[in-house]
Scaffold this active site. Structure first.
Site, mmCIF file in Angstrom:
data_model
loop_
_atom_site.group_PDB
_atom_site.id
_atom_site.type_symbol
_atom_site.label_atom_id
_atom_site.label_comp_id
_atom_site.label_asym_id
_atom_site.label_seq_id
_atom_site.Cartn_x
_atom_site.Cartn_y
_atom_site.Cartn_z
ATOM 1 C CE LYS A 116 1.087 -22.788 -56.111
ATOM 2 N NZ LYS A 116 1.703 -21.812 -55.199
ATOM 3 C CG ASN A 117 1.299 -18.687 -57.631
ATOM 4 O OD1 ASN A 117 1.068 -19.369 -56.638
ATOM 5 N ND2 ASN A 117 2.489 -18.655 -58.216
ATOM 6 N NE ARG A 143 2.865 -25.778 -51.013
ATOM 7 C CZ ARG A 143 3.832 -24.880 -51.136
ATOM 8 N NH1 ARG A 143 5.077 -25.233 -50.956
ATOM 9 N NH2 ARG A 143 3.552 -23.629 -51.419
ATOM 10 C CG ASP A 184 6.851 -20.282 -59.760
ATOM 11 O OD1 ASP A 184 7.858 -20.241 -59.029
ATOM 12 O OD2 ASP A 184 5.754 -19.828 -59.413
ATOM 13 N NE ARG A 217 9.690 -17.693 -51.265
ATOM 14 C CZ ARG A 217 8.712 -18.370 -51.865
ATOM 15 N NH1 ARG A 217 8.569 -19.659 -51.645
ATOM 16 N NH2 ARG A 217 7.874 -17.757 -52.687
ATOM 17 N N PRO A 218 12.671 -13.090 -47.716
ATOM 18 C CG PRO A 218 14.131 -11.376 -48.358
ATOM 19 C CD PRO A 218 13.777 -12.804 -48.639
ATOM 20 C CB ILE A 219 8.081 -10.417 -45.660
ATOM 21 C CG1 ILE A 219 8.405 -10.526 -44.171
ATOM 22 C CG2 ILE A 219 7.671 -11.747 -46.235
ATOM 23 C CD1 ILE A 219 7.171 -10.813 -43.335
ATOM 24 C CB CYS A 226 8.780 -23.547 -52.417
ATOM 25 S SG CYS A 226 7.488 -24.565 -53.103
ATOM 26 N NE ARG A 249 6.886 -15.783 -49.693
ATOM 27 C CZ ARG A 249 7.692 -15.291 -48.767
ATOM 28 N NH1 ARG A 249 7.989 -16.004 -47.705
ATOM 29 N NH2 ARG A 249 8.201 -14.105 -48.896
#
Ligand code: UD1
Length: 417
Positions: free
Chosen positions: A22-23, A396, A305, A122-124, A117, A93
């Site tokens: 997926k990632n 997901r 994960d 979850r900063p950017i 999730c 995400r």
């Protein structure tokens, strides 16, 4: 609401086909926005995050569809910048990859904050800092992120303050097509980052990976290709946790062994052995298994994960064990659910200590993707019946988790496909 029903106590034996990662699939699907030609992507997992990513591309005017069970065709020639669907973006995400790809293709982007999730903030800011170094201006920063490319510097050096998969990927995608050279330092080297680099280089990009640095020499454009993405290391390792709980032996097919070695060496010491035969990875539980103490950290260390699934496994290990969460300090929502099954555990800050426990069936709530998988792992070994709610989180990122487990002997079913 969709539920999974598990009756624990069956050992697992047989073969399981691991799906694509997926990632890897998500950034590579969004990378197709950089390309004005057709791309064929193979080994794409049929999971809801992928379906949402394809939906976003179609909303933008691209062709983006499965052409068989695991092959996706994308042609973004007709894509245009639109008001991006806030509902979908805030759920996923990987929608953060629209920032770099839209900046590169259209020169600007305006979108909701990426979701994903929920295990804490979850900063950017590392993404934003990198885009600004590449010449972007942040126009507003309230509920929406709006970025616009101005004059791009010829040569840029971006030193990430912390190792971030998403920021590394976004910097690569924002700089692949340019007339300058970009050096990115303090990078993430997860297999999905390498998969994206391999994809872009075959498309004509000029990206080199060094020990702690990525060098992107900008090119004028990229061409469409056919590409097969890596298989999913977290899915494979989740099934290894299942066997550790239930006993038996399963053969995992379509695995990239080198991505799994770090964790498999931990499993070996615990008494969950592995061997390769005829291209498959066989995982077998020895008569008794011991626990271990692990710390999650960027690849090649133990992956965050797999943390929740590993905690579920520890409930069944002699001596118990512990997990220090080194990436997402609040990734412990699963712990309350394990306690409902009878797990004895103690969390202090970002560390959880788990004792060997006799688990019994219960009604559980999946709180995020990997937490949901952890509840399935735990329930497979528990006495009696468990019900797991909120299957939408699990689908997901896991393709047909329930039917794959049922095919190797688990007593498990779901009230949706
Ligand atoms: C990706 C994966 C996710 C995995 C995670 C870590 C995808 C779609 N998701 O998430 O499954 O758990 O990598 O392997 O591939 N951080 C900041 N500022 C930033 C960016 C990150 O402080 O600007 C922090 C995060 O809060 C976290 C750490 O850096 O503590 C690592 O996060 P990151 O690697 O960026 O995770 P994601 O890319 O979101």
């Amino acid at each position: 609401m969709e539920k999974i029903f598990v009756t624990g106590g069956r050992s697992l034996n047989g073969k399981i086909e691991i799906s694509g990662m997926k990632n890897s699939a998500l950034p590579i699907i969004f990378a197709c926005l950089l390309i004005n030609e057709e791309c064929i992507l193979e080994n794409i997992p049929m999971v809801s995050d992928v379906e949402n990513a394809l939906f976003i591309l179609r909303q933008m005017g691209a062709y983006a569809s499965f052409i068989d069970e695991h092959t996706v065709k994308i042609n973004a020639r007709n894509a245009s910048l639109i008001d991006l669907d806030l509902d979908i973006i805030s759920k996923m995400r990987a929608s953060s990859y629209l920032m770099s790809t839209c900046l590169s293709r259209f020169g600007s982007v305006s979108m909701a904050y990426p979701g994903g999730c929920n295990f804490g903030v979850r900063p950017i800011e590392q993404h934003i800092k990198g885009f600004q170094a590449l010449g972007a201006t942040l126009i507003e920063n309230t509920d929406l992120i709006s970025l616009k490319f101005g004059k791009r510097p010829k040569n840029t050096k971006i030193v990430l303050d912390k190792i971030s998969v998403g920021a590394t990927i976004n910097m690569i995608m924002a700089s692949a097509i340019s007339d300058g050279i970009t050096i990115i330092e303090n990078i993430a080297k997860e297999p999905h980052v390498l998969d994206l680099i391999a994809f872009l280089n075959i498309c004509g990009a000029d990206i080199s990976l060094y020990e702690n640095q990525i060098k992107v020499v900008g090119v004028k454009g990229l061409k469409g290709i056919r590409y097969r993405i890596y298989s999913d290391m977290i899915e494979a390792l989740t099934f290894a946790c299942c066997v550790g709980v239930t006993g038996g032996e399963i053969a995992l097919q379509n695995v990239e062994g080198e991505h799994l070695e770090g964790v498999l060496s931990v499993f070996d010491k615990m008494g969950i052995s592995h061997r390769y035969k005829n291209g498959a990875l066989y995982i077998k539980k020895n008569a008794s298994i011991r626990g271990a103490d692990i710390v999650t950290a960027p690849y090649p260390a133990f992956p965050t994960d797999l943390h929740p699934q590993f905690s579920a496994l520890l409930c069944y290990c002699d001596g118990g064990g512990s997990v220090i969460e080194g990436i997402f300090p609040n990734r412990f929502a699963y712990a309350v659910e394990l306690e409902k099954l009878g797990a004895r555990l103690n969390r202090v800050d970002n560390k959880i200590i788990i004792e060997k426990s006799l688990l019994h069936g219960a009604t559980l709530d999946a709180t995020d993707l990997r937490a949901g998988a952890a509840l399935v792992v735990a329930a497979l070994g528990a006495t009696g019946k468990s019900t797991i709610n909120n299957v939408n989180y699990i689908v997901r990122g896991y393709e047909r988790l329930v039917s794959k487990l049922a095919s190797v002997g688990a007593d498990i079913f779901c009230d949706v496909k």
